[in-house]
Write a protein that holds these residues in place. Structure first.
Motif, PDB file in Angstrom:
ATOM      1  N   THR A   1       0.836  -1.198   0.000  1.00  0.00           N
ATOM      2  CA  THR A   1       0.000   0.000   0.000  1.00  0.00           C
ATOM      3  C   THR A   1       0.871   1.249   0.000  1.00  0.00           C
ATOM      4  N   GLY A   2       0.286   2.388  -0.367  1.00  0.00           N
ATOM      5  CA  GLY A   2       0.978   3.671  -0.310  1.00  0.00           C
ATOM      6  C   GLY A   2       2.222   3.711  -1.177  1.00  0.00           C
ATOM      7  N   ASP A   3       3.321   4.139  -0.577  1.00  0.00           N
ATOM      8  CA  ASP A   3       4.595   4.255  -1.302  1.00  0.00           C
ATOM      9  C   ASP A   3       5.284   2.916  -1.524  1.00  0.00           C
ATOM     10  N   GLU A   4       4.673   1.823  -1.071  1.00  0.00           N
ATOM     11  CA  GLU A   4       5.187   0.467  -1.298  1.00  0.00           C
ATOM     12  C   GLU A   4       6.650   0.352  -0.856  1.00  0.00           C
ATOM     13  N   MET A   5       6.897   0.681   0.417  1.00  0.00           N
ATOM     14  CA  MET A   5       8.259   0.718   0.939  1.00  0.00           C
ATOM     15  C   MET A   5       9.000  -0.605   0.765  1.00  0.00           C
ATOM     16  N   LEU A   6       8.262  -1.740   0.784  1.00  0.00           N
ATOM     17  CA  LEU A   6       8.891  -3.057   0.641  1.00  0.00           C
ATOM     18  C   LEU A   6       8.797  -3.598  -0.773  1.00  0.00           C
ATOM     19  N   GLY A   7       8.188  -2.848  -1.683  1.00  0.00           N
ATOM     20  CA  GLY A   7       7.953  -3.349  -3.019  1.00  0.00           C
ATOM     21  C   GLY A   7       6.596  -4.037  -3.105  1.00  0.00           C
ATOM     22  N   LYS A   8       6.384  -4.774  -4.175  1.00  0.00           N
ATOM     23  CA  LYS A   8       5.111  -5.463  -4.398  1.00  0.00           C
ATOM     24  C   LYS A   8       4.979  -6.659  -3.450  1.00  0.00           C
ATOM     25  N   ILE A   9       3.799  -6.775  -2.834  1.00  0.00           N
ATOM     26  CA  ILE A   9       3.514  -7.882  -1.920  1.00  0.00           C
ATOM     27  C   ILE A   9       2.138  -8.439  -2.251  1.00  0.00           C
TER      28      ILE A   9
ATOM     29  N   GLY B   1      12.217  -4.825  -4.627  1.00  0.00           N
ATOM     30  CA  GLY B   1      11.641  -4.865  -3.292  1.00  0.00           C
ATOM     31  C   GLY B   1      12.623  -5.305  -2.231  1.00  0.00           C
ATOM     32  N   ALA B   2      12.155  -5.282  -0.986  1.00  0.00           N
ATOM     33  CA  ALA B   2      13.018  -5.589   0.158  1.00  0.00           C
ATOM     34  C   ALA B   2      13.379  -7.068   0.257  1.00  0.00           C
ATOM     35  N   TYR B   3      12.611  -7.965  -0.408  1.00  0.00           N
ATOM     36  CA  TYR B   3      12.835  -9.401  -0.251  1.00  0.00           C
ATOM     37  C   TYR B   3      13.559 -10.018  -1.443  1.00  0.00           C
ATOM     38  N   ASN B   4      14.044  -9.195  -2.355  1.00  0.00           N
ATOM     39  CA  ASN B   4      14.730  -9.725  -3.535  1.00  0.00           C
ATOM     40  C   ASN B   4      15.982 -10.503  -3.146  1.00  0.00           C
ATOM     41  N   GLN B   5      16.104 -11.723  -3.658  1.00  0.00           N
ATOM     42  CA  GLN B   5      17.258 -12.598  -3.442  1.00  0.00           C
ATOM     43  C   GLN B   5      17.409 -13.062  -1.994  1.00  0.00           C
ATOM     44  N   PHE B   6      16.339 -12.990  -1.213  1.00  0.00           N
ATOM     45  CA  PHE B   6      16.381 -13.549   0.143  1.00  0.00           C
ATOM     46  C   PHE B   6      16.448 -15.072   0.110  1.00  0.00           C
ATOM     47  N   TYR B   7      15.691 -15.680  -0.814  1.00  0.00           N
ATOM     48  CA  TYR B   7      15.536 -17.135  -0.837  1.00  0.00           C
ATOM     49  C   TYR B   7      15.836 -17.668  -2.231  1.00  0.00           C
TER      50      TYR B   7
END
Length: 452
Positions: A272-280, A381-387
Motif C-alpha cells: 500500500t501507499g509508497d510500497e516501501m517493501l515493493g510489491k507484496i 523490493g526488500a525481499y529480492n534474493q532472500f531465498y
C-alpha cells in the motif's frame, strides 16, 4: 474484496446485538485506589544459541565464535490503577524494568536479552519506566501512552527478558456479550530487552529496520457459542502493507476427558501507499487439529504460504521480533513462513497432573517445511534474493515445565526449552545469522508476586 474480509466481523456484531450487554464495569468501579493492583515479576533467563557453522554474523559484529550465549535477570513492576467513580472513570498504568547482566562476552553477546553497545559488549545493567493514562465509559476503555498490544496484526514481543511496548492509542470495548473490539493507533515502539529506546522505530522481522511511521488496526473476536469463536482484524502499516487476519476456533467435547479442537488462521497481505517493501501479494494460512485424551494431547497442523515474499510481521526497533504471527507452525526458532512454503507439524503434550505431579508438563514437536521459492520476489523490493528456488527446513523442539502449586513459592515456574533447526542453502541466511544449522537452549525461571 475488502467488504468480504470485513463481513465476518459485521456478522459477529449483528449476532451480538441480539444478546444482552454485560453489566457496566464503570458502574461497578470501586475507585482509583481500591481497584488498583501491583505485580512484581522476577525473571531469570539463560539463552545459548549454537550456530553449527563458524563465522556467523553476531548481531552486526563479525566474529569467529559460532555461538551466542547470555544470562540475565530481570525485575519488572506493573501497576494498574482502578478507575475513578462516576459516568466516566479515569486511571493510570505504569511499569518499571531493571535488567542485570549475569553472563555475556564480547564474542557471544547479541541474543536479544541485553542491549549491546558499539564495542560489541552487553550492558552490565539497564532500566527504564513507562506509563499510560486511561478512561472508561461503561465497558469501553481508551488508553494512551506506553501500551502492550496483543492483536494478531500488531503485537509487541514477549520472548525475551521484558515485553516490548508501543506508544499510541488503544480502544478496547466489550459492550456486547461475547464480542470484544480492539482498535489501535501506534507511532513508535520500545523493544525492552535488546533496545530500550522509548521512541524506537516500528520495523519488520524479515525485511529489516524499515522505519514505519504509523500503524492503525481494527478488529475483534466473537464467541459464537461456548465451543466456537471467530476473530477478524485489519491493519494498515503506512506506506508498507494492508493486512487482514481471520481465525476460527472450534472445540468438540467428546466425553469427560476427551476433546477435539480445530484452529484455523489466515493472513492476507498486500502493498500500500509508497510500497516501501515493493510489491507484496501474500496469503498464508494454517490449520491445526488437536485430540486430547486425559493427560495426553496430540496435535497435527499444516501451514501454507501463497506468495513470493515471506509472511512478514513487525520487529521492535530493528531488534527482537514481535508476536503478531498467530500461525500454528510459528514455533521456538523458525516461523515456517518463507515464500511458497508448505509445512507440517506433529506435537505431543503431556500433563503430569493425572500421574500425581500437578504443575509438571512436557512437550515435544517436529516440523518440516518444503517447496520454498522466493525467486519471484519484486526485484526492486526488500525481499529480492532472500531465498532460492528449492528451500527446505526442519525443526525439533523439546520442553519441560514445572509450576509450584502451593506454599510460599506458589506460581514459581521453571522452563527448559531445546530447539534443533536445520535448512539447506536455498533458505537463505536473513534470520539465521548466516547459518543453516542451529541448536538452542533456553532456561527460564519466573516468580510473580502480587503486591496489591
Amino acid at each position: 474484496m475488502q467488504v468480504m474480509k470485513w463481513s465476518a466481523l459485521a456478522l459477529a456484531v449483528t449476532a451480538g446485538t441480539t444478546q444482552l450487554a454485560f453489566a457496566s464495569a464503570q458502574d461497578e468501579s470501586k475507585g482509583f485506589i481500591d481497584d488498583s493492583n501491583l505485580t512484581l515479576l522476577n525473571k531469570n533467563y539463560f539463552l545459548h544459541r549454537d550456530f553449527r557453522n563458524n563465522g556467523v554474523n553476531n548481531g552486526g559484529n563479525a566474529t569467529d565464535q559460532n555461538y551466542r550465549q547470555e544470562w540475565a535477570h530481570g525485575i519488572s513492576a506493573m501497576y494498574e490503577s482502578g478507575f475513578t467513580q462516576g459516568s466516566v472513570g479515569f486511571g493510570v498504568d505504569a511499569h518499571a524494568m531493571l535488567g542485570l547482566k549475569l553472563d555475556s562476552g564480547r564474542g557471544t553477546a547479541g541474543t536479544g536479552l541485553l542491549p549491546v553497545g558499539s564495542d560489541g559488549r552487553a550492558q552490565d545493567d539497564y532500566s527504564y519506566a513507562g506509563g499510560a493514562v486511561k478512561a472508561q465509559i461503561s465497558n469501553t476503555q481508551l488508553k494512551y501512552g506506553n501500551l502492550f498490544p496483543t492483536a494478531p496484526v500488531f503485537a509487541t514481543g514477549t520472548a525475551r527478558l521484558f515485553p516490548g511496548s508501543a506508544e499510541g492509542f488503544q480502544l478496547l470495548s466489550s459492550e456486547i456479550e461475547g464480542l470484544n473490539i480492539d482498535a489501535g493507533h501506534f507511532t513508535s515502539i520500545r523493544d525492552g530487552s535488546a533496545s530500550t529506546n522509548r521512541h524506537g522505530i516500528i520495523s519488520l522481522g524479515y525485511a529489516g529496520a524499515f522505519d514505519i511511521q504509523e500503524v492503525n488496526y481494527l478488529g475483534g473476536s466473537y464467541a459464537i457459542s461456548d465451543n466456537l469463536s471467530a476473530s477478524v482484524y485489519g491493519a494498515k502499516l503506512k506506506d508498507t502493507w494492508n493486512q487482514y487476519y481471520a481465525n476460527l476456533n472450534y472445540n468438540i467435547p467428546l466425553s469427560e476427558n476427551q476433546a477435539l479442537n480445530f484452529d484455523f488462521n489466515l493472513y492476507d497481505t498486500s502493498e500500500t501507499g509508497d510500497e516501501m517493501l515493493g510489491k507484496i501479494d501474500n496469503t498464508t494460512w494454517s490449520l491445526a487439529a488437536a485430540y486430547t485424551l486425559g493427560a495426553h494431547k496430540l496435535t497435527l497442523s499444516h501451514q501454507r504460504v501463497d506468495g513470493d515474499t515471506p509472511m512478514d510481521y513487525i520487529s521492535m526497533d530493528g531488534a527482537n521480533f514481535g508476536d503478531s504471527i498467530f500461525l500454528a507452525n510459528s514455533v521456538q526458532y523458525s516461523d515456517f513462513n518463507a515464500p511458497n512454503e508448505k509445512s507440517w507439524q506433529v506435537r505431543y503434550d503431556l500433563d503430569m497432573t493425572t500421574f500425581g505431579v500437578p504443575g509438571l508438563s512436557f512437550m515435544a514437536r517436529y516440523l518440516v517445511g518444503k517447496d520454498v521459492d522466493g525467486t519471484g520476489a519484486d526485484v526492486n523490493g526488500a525481499y529480492n534474493q532472500f531465498y532460492g528456488a528449492d528451500g527446505e527446513e526442519w525443526e525439533r523442539d523439546l520442553e519441560a515445565k514445572y509450576v509450584v502449586q502451593e506454599g510460599a513459592a506458589k506460581d514459581l515456574s521453571f522452563r527448559l526449552r531445546h530447539a534443533t533447526w536445520r535448512s539447506n542453502n536455498d533458505m537463505g541466511g536473513t534470520y539465521s545469522g548466516g547459518s543453516s544449522a542451529l541448536d538452542e537452549i533456553r532456561l527460564i525461571t519466573e516468580y510473580p508476586l502480587d503486591i496489591l
